[in-house]
Design a protein around this motif. Structure first.
Motif, PDB file in Angstrom:
ATOM      1  N   LEU A 100       2.315   2.598  -3.197  1.00  0.00           N
ATOM      2  CA  LEU A 100       1.210   3.466  -4.179  1.00  0.00           C
ATOM      3  C   LEU A 100       1.886   4.867  -4.074  1.00  0.00           C
ATOM      4  O   LEU A 100       1.602   5.559  -5.237  1.00  0.00           O
ATOM      5  CB  LEU A 100      -0.336   3.274  -3.682  1.00  0.00           C
ATOM      6  CG  LEU A 100      -0.786   1.830  -3.982  1.00  0.00           C
ATOM      7  CD1 LEU A 100      -1.950   2.089  -3.252  1.00  0.00           C
ATOM      8  CD2 LEU A 100      -0.575   1.812  -5.371  1.00  0.00           C
ATOM      9  N   ASP A 101       2.522   5.423  -3.027  1.00  0.00           N
ATOM     10  CA  ASP A 101       2.851   6.917  -3.148  1.00  0.00           C
ATOM     11  C   ASP A 101       3.784   6.952  -4.017  1.00  0.00           C
ATOM     12  O   ASP A 101       3.851   7.994  -5.015  1.00  0.00           O
ATOM     13  CB  ASP A 101       3.376   7.109  -1.611  1.00  0.00           C
ATOM     14  CG  ASP A 101       2.398   7.791  -0.697  1.00  0.00           C
ATOM     15  OD1 ASP A 101       1.315   8.183  -1.337  1.00  0.00           O
ATOM     16  OD2 ASP A 101       2.305   7.730   0.387  1.00  0.00           O
ATOM     17  N   VAL A 102       4.750   6.146  -4.178  1.00  0.00           N
ATOM     18  CA  VAL A 102       6.009   6.363  -5.211  1.00  0.00           C
ATOM     19  C   VAL A 102       5.439   6.177  -6.345  1.00  0.00           C
ATOM     20  O   VAL A 102       5.925   6.898  -7.376  1.00  0.00           O
ATOM     21  CB  VAL A 102       7.082   5.351  -4.644  1.00  0.00           C
ATOM     22  CG1 VAL A 102       8.190   5.498  -5.302  1.00  0.00           C
ATOM     23  CG2 VAL A 102       7.078   5.180  -2.948  1.00  0.00           C
ATOM     24  N   TYR A 126      -6.341   4.290   4.623  1.00  0.00           N
ATOM     25  CA  TYR A 126      -6.796   2.873   4.492  1.00  0.00           C
ATOM     26  C   TYR A 126      -8.253   2.691   4.149  1.00  0.00           C
ATOM     27  O   TYR A 126      -8.768   1.952   3.488  1.00  0.00           O
ATOM     28  CB  TYR A 126      -6.198   1.959   5.489  1.00  0.00           C
ATOM     29  CG  TYR A 126      -4.840   2.065   5.530  1.00  0.00           C
ATOM     30  CD1 TYR A 126      -4.143   1.213   4.599  1.00  0.00           C
ATOM     31  CD2 TYR A 126      -4.161   2.575   6.596  1.00  0.00           C
ATOM     32  CE1 TYR A 126      -2.487   1.158   4.686  1.00  0.00           C
ATOM     33  CE2 TYR A 126      -2.721   2.534   6.692  1.00  0.00           C
ATOM     34  CZ  TYR A 126      -1.874   1.911   5.656  1.00  0.00           C
ATOM     35  OH  TYR A 126      -0.630   1.736   6.006  1.00  0.00           O
ATOM     36  N   TRP A 185      -8.470  -2.232   1.338  1.00  0.00           N
ATOM     37  CA  TRP A 185      -7.239  -3.090   2.060  1.00  0.00           C
ATOM     38  C   TRP A 185      -7.612  -3.426   3.411  1.00  0.00           C
ATOM     39  O   TRP A 185      -7.307  -3.127   4.580  1.00  0.00           O
ATOM     40  CB  TRP A 185      -6.162  -1.821   2.354  1.00  0.00           C
ATOM     41  CG  TRP A 185      -5.407  -1.541   0.813  1.00  0.00           C
ATOM     42  CD1 TRP A 185      -6.056  -0.394   0.117  1.00  0.00           C
ATOM     43  CD2 TRP A 185      -4.553  -1.962   0.269  1.00  0.00           C
ATOM     44  NE1 TRP A 185      -5.289  -0.256  -0.833  1.00  0.00           N
ATOM     45  CE2 TRP A 185      -4.284  -1.241  -1.003  1.00  0.00           C
ATOM     46  CE3 TRP A 185      -3.579  -3.145   0.492  1.00  0.00           C
ATOM     47  CZ2 TRP A 185      -3.401  -1.784  -2.010  1.00  0.00           C
ATOM     48  CZ3 TRP A 185      -2.684  -3.612  -0.404  1.00  0.00           C
ATOM     49  CH2 TRP A 185      -2.674  -2.958  -1.751  1.00  0.00           C
ATOM     50  N   HIS A 189       0.861  -1.093  -0.149  1.00  0.00           N
ATOM     51  CA  HIS A 189       0.144   0.011   0.045  1.00  0.00           C
ATOM     52  C   HIS A 189       0.714   1.566   0.010  1.00  0.00           C
ATOM     53  O   HIS A 189       0.630   2.303  -0.780  1.00  0.00           O
ATOM     54  CB  HIS A 189      -0.798   0.157   1.126  1.00  0.00           C
ATOM     55  CG  HIS A 189      -1.659   1.159   1.076  1.00  0.00           C
ATOM     56  ND1 HIS A 189      -1.531   2.101   2.342  1.00  0.00           N
ATOM     57  CD2 HIS A 189      -3.097   1.470   0.703  1.00  0.00           C
ATOM     58  CE1 HIS A 189      -2.517   2.906   2.095  1.00  0.00           C
ATOM     59  NE2 HIS A 189      -3.280   2.595   1.294  1.00  0.00           N
ATOM     60  N   THR A 190       1.955   1.175   0.673  1.00  0.00           N
ATOM     61  CA  THR A 190       2.896   2.466   0.900  1.00  0.00           C
ATOM     62  C   THR A 190       3.379   2.569  -0.446  1.00  0.00           C
ATOM     63  O   THR A 190       3.901   3.726  -0.775  1.00  0.00           O
ATOM     64  CB  THR A 190       3.939   2.208   2.038  1.00  0.00           C
ATOM     65  OG1 THR A 190       3.103   1.783   3.067  1.00  0.00           O
ATOM     66  CG2 THR A 190       4.692   3.470   2.322  1.00  0.00           C
ATOM     67  N   LEU A 240       2.630  12.458   0.545  1.00  0.00           N
ATOM     68  CA  LEU A 240       2.595  11.091   0.416  1.00  0.00           C
ATOM     69  C   LEU A 240       1.919  10.624   1.179  1.00  0.00           C
ATOM     70  O   LEU A 240       2.090  10.001   2.475  1.00  0.00           O
ATOM     71  CB  LEU A 240       4.190  10.593   0.262  1.00  0.00           C
ATOM     72  CG  LEU A 240       4.952  11.230  -0.409  1.00  0.00           C
ATOM     73  CD1 LEU A 240       6.423  10.747  -0.207  1.00  0.00           C
ATOM     74  CD2 LEU A 240       5.170  10.759  -1.878  1.00  0.00           C
ATOM     75  N   PRO A 241       0.500  10.539   0.930  1.00  0.00           N
ATOM     76  CA  PRO A 241      -0.432  10.085   2.201  1.00  0.00           C
ATOM     77  C   PRO A 241      -0.432   8.657   2.620  1.00  0.00           C
ATOM     78  O   PRO A 241      -0.634   8.392   3.874  1.00  0.00           O
ATOM     79  CB  PRO A 241      -1.901  10.421   1.329  1.00  0.00           C
ATOM     80  CG  PRO A 241      -1.609  10.306   0.100  1.00  0.00           C
ATOM     81  CD  PRO A 241      -0.185  10.706  -0.043  1.00  0.00           C
ATOM     82  N   ARG A 242       0.339   7.775   1.738  1.00  0.00           N
ATOM     83  CA  ARG A 242       0.375   6.320   2.211  1.00  0.00           C
ATOM     84  C   ARG A 242       1.320   6.271   3.173  1.00  0.00           C
ATOM     85  O   ARG A 242       1.403   5.360   4.112  1.00  0.00           O
ATOM     86  CB  ARG A 242       0.164   5.518   1.090  1.00  0.00           C
ATOM     87  CG  ARG A 242      -1.079   5.549   0.478  1.00  0.00           C
ATOM     88  CD  ARG A 242      -1.098   5.055  -0.984  1.00  0.00           C
ATOM     89  NE  ARG A 242      -2.307   5.444  -1.696  1.00  0.00           N
ATOM     90  CZ  ARG A 242      -2.256   6.550  -2.453  1.00  0.00           C
ATOM     91  NH1 ARG A 242      -1.031   6.945  -2.693  1.00  0.00           N
ATOM     92  NH2 ARG A 242      -3.208   6.863  -2.991  1.00  0.00           N
ATOM     93  N   LYS A 243       2.441   6.883   2.660  1.00  0.00           N
ATOM     94  CA  LYS A 243       3.701   6.800   3.522  1.00  0.00           C
ATOM     95  C   LYS A 243       3.420   7.432   5.125  1.00  0.00           C
ATOM     96  O   LYS A 243       3.807   6.977   6.010  1.00  0.00           O
ATOM     97  CB  LYS A 243       4.752   7.666   3.039  1.00  0.00           C
ATOM     98  CG  LYS A 243       5.584   7.049   1.777  1.00  0.00           C
ATOM     99  CD  LYS A 243       7.103   7.336   1.896  1.00  0.00           C
ATOM    100  CE  LYS A 243       7.654   6.157   0.901  1.00  0.00           C
ATOM    101  NZ  LYS A 243       9.028   6.409   1.187  1.00  0.00           N
ATOM    102  N   PHE A 253       1.454   4.797   6.889  1.00  0.00           N
ATOM    103  CA  PHE A 253       2.103   3.534   7.157  1.00  0.00           C
ATOM    104  C   PHE A 253       3.164   4.071   8.715  1.00  0.00           C
ATOM    105  O   PHE A 253       3.101   3.399   9.482  1.00  0.00           O
ATOM    106  CB  PHE A 253       2.919   3.311   5.866  1.00  0.00           C
ATOM    107  CG  PHE A 253       3.876   2.120   6.283  1.00  0.00           C
ATOM    108  CD1 PHE A 253       3.547   0.918   6.822  1.00  0.00           C
ATOM    109  CD2 PHE A 253       5.403   2.133   6.263  1.00  0.00           C
ATOM    110  CE1 PHE A 253       4.186  -0.096   6.976  1.00  0.00           C
ATOM    111  CE2 PHE A 253       6.171   1.062   6.476  1.00  0.00           C
ATOM    112  CZ  PHE A 253       5.559  -0.013   6.903  1.00  0.00           C
ATOM    113  N   GLN A 311       2.757   6.828  -7.618  1.00  0.00           N
ATOM    114  CA  GLN A 311       1.908   7.921  -7.978  1.00  0.00           C
ATOM    115  C   GLN A 311       2.928   9.241  -8.353  1.00  0.00           C
ATOM    116  O   GLN A 311       2.622   9.844  -9.483  1.00  0.00           O
ATOM    117  CB  GLN A 311       0.910   8.585  -6.706  1.00  0.00           C
ATOM    118  CG  GLN A 311      -0.144   9.085  -7.299  1.00  0.00           C
ATOM    119  CD  GLN A 311      -1.228   9.345  -5.976  1.00  0.00           C
ATOM    120  OE1 GLN A 311      -0.578   9.875  -4.863  1.00  0.00           O
ATOM    121  NE2 GLN A 311      -2.433   8.875  -6.159  1.00  0.00           N
TER     122      GLN A 311
END
Lengths: 145, 811
Positions: free
Chosen positions: A36-38, B594, B599, A33-34, B559-562, B565, A40
């Motif tokens: 995905l940021d990269v 999330y 997920w 999931h993380t 970087l929302p997902r980072k 996390f 993007q």
């Protein structure tokens, strides 16, 4: 050779996640999931520079202590939309024998398999992939043959 | 990252403020205690000069400097023991309240990638942690910014023999200054500024003019002994205590809240100063103090003296969130300071009028402008002379040595080099520190740079790292866009890998991330934060991860997902550190990213943790909500297979557990029936049978005279209706148009707009189909049909009894 293969839909929801047995499933989900940021970020960079738009492989996303995350981003050059389905694989960082080219080949096969799934008239794009054929394909893919 | 109270420049300036020690006689402290404040606390709100001051650099040109802040500390304060310091930091974090989150849209709005996130606009707990962290650090020998540059001796005019007392205190100070080996407190140089303050209590002095004259005489005496610029007569307590005017602003409370925890740690040492008033020869050798320190160390996390806190479990995470409660629990620990309550309810400065406050302000200003600044200028000149003289003679030697030794990189040696306190290298560093603290950044940079190279050629890595760090900061303070970034990274590396001094590495990180964030390099800052996470300190790691997450979300391309996390990781570490409410908050904020993207595994994990934390925090409603989402399969698309049965059992068990607690404690009948997410009810296939269901006849010759049964295949309604209609027309003579068939079995297929009529005392059977989406069996018992009765206008409500007794297994 991979510990996790994920197919992620255009709205960033997972369509298919395969995790090698005995692995920390949750952790790998988080990692994918993380990534995905990269993706993007990289996609945005690519779309800014008009060039070889056929290259879908984005290279190594990032390496954590244990795993390497490779992305792959399908962009179907359709008429009006591009489907923005993403593939992410995570490999063991300890596995140093993997070459970029092999990963690229793996993604190409995965892409083909995904295309087959989409070609199935009973499959609605954007839904979770439940296909025995796809399962088998992924299993063969990660086994490295 | 989130907004900070201070800009990076202010923060750096505050972190390296000149330190001034305060040596206060007991009588003087008692005078101040009329205001519920000790002398150190009394002057605390006024230690920042708002006006611009001018200071001369070594070349003699005066440079303006704004916002000088002087830190006043009790001379006998010691930084707390490391273990106590840790507890302190943890308490500070848990007791800081935070603001409401603010909604922000991440990603281009309107696109699918746009995310609405609730973000923390600021992280005050981190800032207080940061301040406290710096405050509890031991001063080190390789830098001088934490060393006392001056000492203020305070005596009261009302005491028996103020002059003698003054002499005794300054003798004690002299002893402390020249003690060998050097112990705490650390002094900037042997030649520090001594400043005397005579406290004059106006209420006591006004009673007889004699007292006032007396104190003026004493002051005259002081001036002749110590010089006019080094003495001050400070009048306080201009009014009686009983005429309390609570409308006066209370500038002390915020400082006291901040410092309350710190004072607790310093309690054992400040007790030595105020306990007897006579200086002690060797404080650390006194057995009584050592014992008290020990007991405090062990007893501290439990607060055995506190009536407000129940005995806690193994973690200190159960500390109450209310700062007031926590602080009042501290009071009994400070045995020797009876009236020193720092509770929120207590009013400070009750005896001070606004002119008193002005007098304190003037005193601080006078102190800074008339004695501190000249002293500092003198010191700078002196040190500059020393450094230039020696370095001239030394330069040839050092150049040769540098040439012989070659350029070595750190990593080969440990800190074996020990400098004497008068070594030229240290003098250079000292000079740099002095210039830095008083805003002469340009000069400071050049000194730091020289010192850095000297230290490097001597392979004194700790000194080298310190000088390098300061050089970078000095450059940044001059010109924030162009500064040697690699210096900061380098010194952090040296602190971490070569010297293994983690506290300085943390400080260095805190400073350099501020700098990086100011320059917009959020990714770099995040990496720095992440570098500091370790297995050792959970709280530190949690805070660092959280800050890293904030850096990710605030970078140019969020970087929302980072962010999510790292927030999750931070939540995990918070919970390990016993900070449950912070953990809950971190997980909640991570969850927003999330959520609704399918997920499921990550969502479930967060829900489970959320539920657990909320349960521990006794927030049952929230916990229940989280657990309901966990077992609620409607929300998950096609996901019931994702969790293993054993996992599902855990979830359901936890859910039932909290549900029971919730229904017992918080739920009441006015809220209606609590809604269970399991099992799912297939509302579409619900059927209602009017009249008792007919048992099928035992003998096969007979057929029940009803077409209705729940088990039978659906009846052919059309034929029955036709029959019924015929009968009705025949016997009641009603028109065919008004005929309505009498429905007996209502399903989703029948027209249900008309309310059916049921004779009194006839049973009504409702069939409800339930589905269990889990892969484990659920036992449901004591099922009850809940209904609402809506009386028609002219009807009296009748008693309705519902019989029910069902027990069923669902698979």
């Amino acid at each position: 050779m991979a510990v996790c293969v994920a197919v992620i839909g255009k709205e960033n929801s997972p369509l298919y996640v395969w995790v090698g047995s005995g692995r920390e499933e949750l952790h790998l989900h988080y990692l994918a999931h993380t990534g995905l940021d990269v993706i993007q970020e990289k996609v945005a960079a690519v779309s800014k520079t008009p060039g070889d738009t056929r290259e879908l492989y984005l290279g190594l996303l990032y390496a954590s202590e244990e795993y390497k995350v490779y992305p792959f981003c399908i962009r179907n050059f359709g008429y009006t939309t591009n489907t923005r389905v993403k593939f992410v694989t995570i490999t063991d960082a300890a596995n140093t024998t993997l070459r970029d080219n092999e990963i690229r080949m793996m993604f190409r096969r995965l892409h083909n398999m995904y295309t087959n799934v989409v070609c199935n008239p009973f499959y609605i794009p954007g839904e979770q992939i439940t296909s025995r054929e796809f399962d088998r394909g992924v299993a063969a893919l990660v086994a490295g043959n | 990252m989130a907004q900070c109270k201070f800009s990076p420049h202010e923060y750096i300036q505050n972190s390296f403020s000149p330190q001034v020690a305060i040596l206060c006689s007991e009588d003087a402290d008692n005078l101040c205690l009329k205001n519920n404040l000790r002398f150190v606390e009394l002057i605390q709100p006024f230690c920042r000069l708002n006006s611009e001051i001018r200071i001369a650099d070594p070349a003699g040109t005066t440079v303006p400097f704004r916002n000088l802040r002087v830190v006043f500390e009790d001379m006998n304060r010691r930084p707390p023991q490391p273990t106590l310091g840790k507890k302190l930091l943890s308490e500070v974090v848990s007791s800081t309240p935070w603001d409401r989150p603010v909604t922000r849209t991440i990603g281009a709005s309107g696109t699918r990638e746009a995310l609405e996130l609730e973000l923390q606009p600021s992280t005050p707990w981190f800032e207080t942690w940061r301040d406290t962290f710096l405050h509890v650090q031991y001063p080190s020998d390789h830098e001088f910014t934490k060393h006392y540059i001056a000492c203020i001796v305070v005596v009261a005019a009302t005491s028996e023999q103020p002059v003698e007392q003054l002499n005794r205190l300054s003798q004690y100070l002299h002893q402390q200054l020249h003690q060998t080996p050097a112990r705490f407190p650390k002094w900037f140089s042997p030649n520090i500024l001594k400043f005397c303050v005579l406290l004059h209590d106006v209420t006591a002095g006004d009673l007889t003019r004699q007292v006032k004259q007396q104190s003026e005489q004493i002051f005259e005496h002081m001036v002749t002994t110590f010089g006019s610029s080094n003495c001050h007569l400070l009048q306080i307590n201009s009014r009686e205590t009983d005429q309390t005017d609570i409308h006066l602003p209370d500038p002390w409370s915020q400082f006291l809240l901040q410092r309350a925890a710190c004072d607790l740690s310093g309690g054992n040492s400040s007790e030595t100063s105020s306990g007897t008033g006579t200086p002690r020869e060797d404080v650390s050798a006194l057995p009584s103090r050592v014992i008290e320190g020990d007991t405090m160390d062990t007893a501290e996390p439990i607060h055995p003296l506190s009536p407000t806190l129940p005995p806690t479990d193994e973690k200190n995470g159960t500390f109450d969130m209310m700062p007031g409660v926590e602080i009042s629990s501290d009071v009994p620990v400070m045995v020797n300071r009876p009236s020193l309550g720092v509770g929120a309810g207590q009013h400070h400065g009750g005896c001070l009028t606004s002119s008193d406050v002005d007098r304190i302000r003037i005193f601080i200003h006078e102190f800074c402008v008339r004695s501190l600044i000249p002293h500092v200028e003198k010191q700078i000149r002196y040190l500059n002379e020393v450094v230039t003289n020696r370095s001239r003679s030394k330069s040839l030697l050092s150049a040769t040595r540098r040439w012989l030794v070659g350029n070595k990189s750190p990593g080969s040696a440990t800190n074996s080099v020990i400098y004497s306190s008068e070594a030229t290298e240290l003098q250079t560093r000292r000079l740099g520190d002095l210039c830095f603290m008083f805003g002469l950044y340009e000069v400071a940079y050049s000194y730091y740079h020289t010192a850095k190279n000297d230290f490097k050629s001597d392979q004194a890595w700790l000194y080298f790292a310190g000088a390098q760090e300061m050089a970078a900061l000095a450059a940044f303070m001059q010109n924030s866009s162009d500064y040697p970034k690699r210096y900061l990274e380098n010194s952090l590396q040296t602190y971490l890998n070569v010297c293994k001094v983690y506290n300085f590495a943390i400080r260095s990180t805190l400073l350099s991330t501020e700098v990086l964030k100011h320059c917009g390099e959020f990714g770099e800052a995040a990496m720095m934060f992440i570098k500091l996470t370790s297995e050792e300190s959970d709280l530190l790691s949690a805070l660092m991860l959280e800050q890293a997450a904030h850096c990710f979300i605030n970078s140019q391309r969020p970087l929302p997902r980072k962010y999510a996390f790292h927030m999750t990781l931070a939540g995990h570490r918070f919970s390990k550190a016993g900070q449950r409410s912070h953990s809950l908050r971190a997980y909640k904020q991570a969850f927003q990213v999330y959520a609704t993207h399918g997920w499921v595994l990550a969502e479930d994990h967060i829900h489970f943790t959320l539920g657990k934390q909320a349960h521990h925090l006794k927030q049952l409603t929230e916990g229940l909500e989280a657990y309901s989402k966990l077992v609620d399969q409607k929300l998950k698309k096609n996901a019931s297979s994702q969790q293993s049965p054993s996992q599902q059992i855990t979830y359901v068990r936890e859910f039932i557990n909290i549900f029971h607690q919730y229904t017992e404690q918080e739920w009441n009948a006015s809220l209606g029936a609590p809604c269970l997410p399991l099992p799912l009810i297939e509302s579409q296939v619900t059927r209602v049978l009017l009249g008792a269901p007919q048992d099928s006849p035992t003998s096969s010759d007979w057929i029940a005279a009803s077409h209705l049964s729940l088990d039978a295949p659906p009846p052919d309604n059309a034929r029955w209706f036709a029959l019924e209609r015929e009968v009705t027309e025949k016997y009641s003579g009603l028109n065919a148009n008004t005929f309505k068939p009498n429905l007996q079995l209502l399903t989703s297929d029948t027209p249900n707009t008309e309310s059916p009529v049921v004779p009194v005392n006839e049973p009504v059977v409702v069939e409800i189909i339930m589905v269990n989406p889990l892969s484990l069996s659920l036992l449901i018992s004591d099922v009850r049909l809940v209904f609402t009765f809506e009386p028609a206008d002219d009807e009296e409500p009748n008693d309705v009894s519902v019989k029910h007794s069902t027990c069923l297994f669902l698979h």
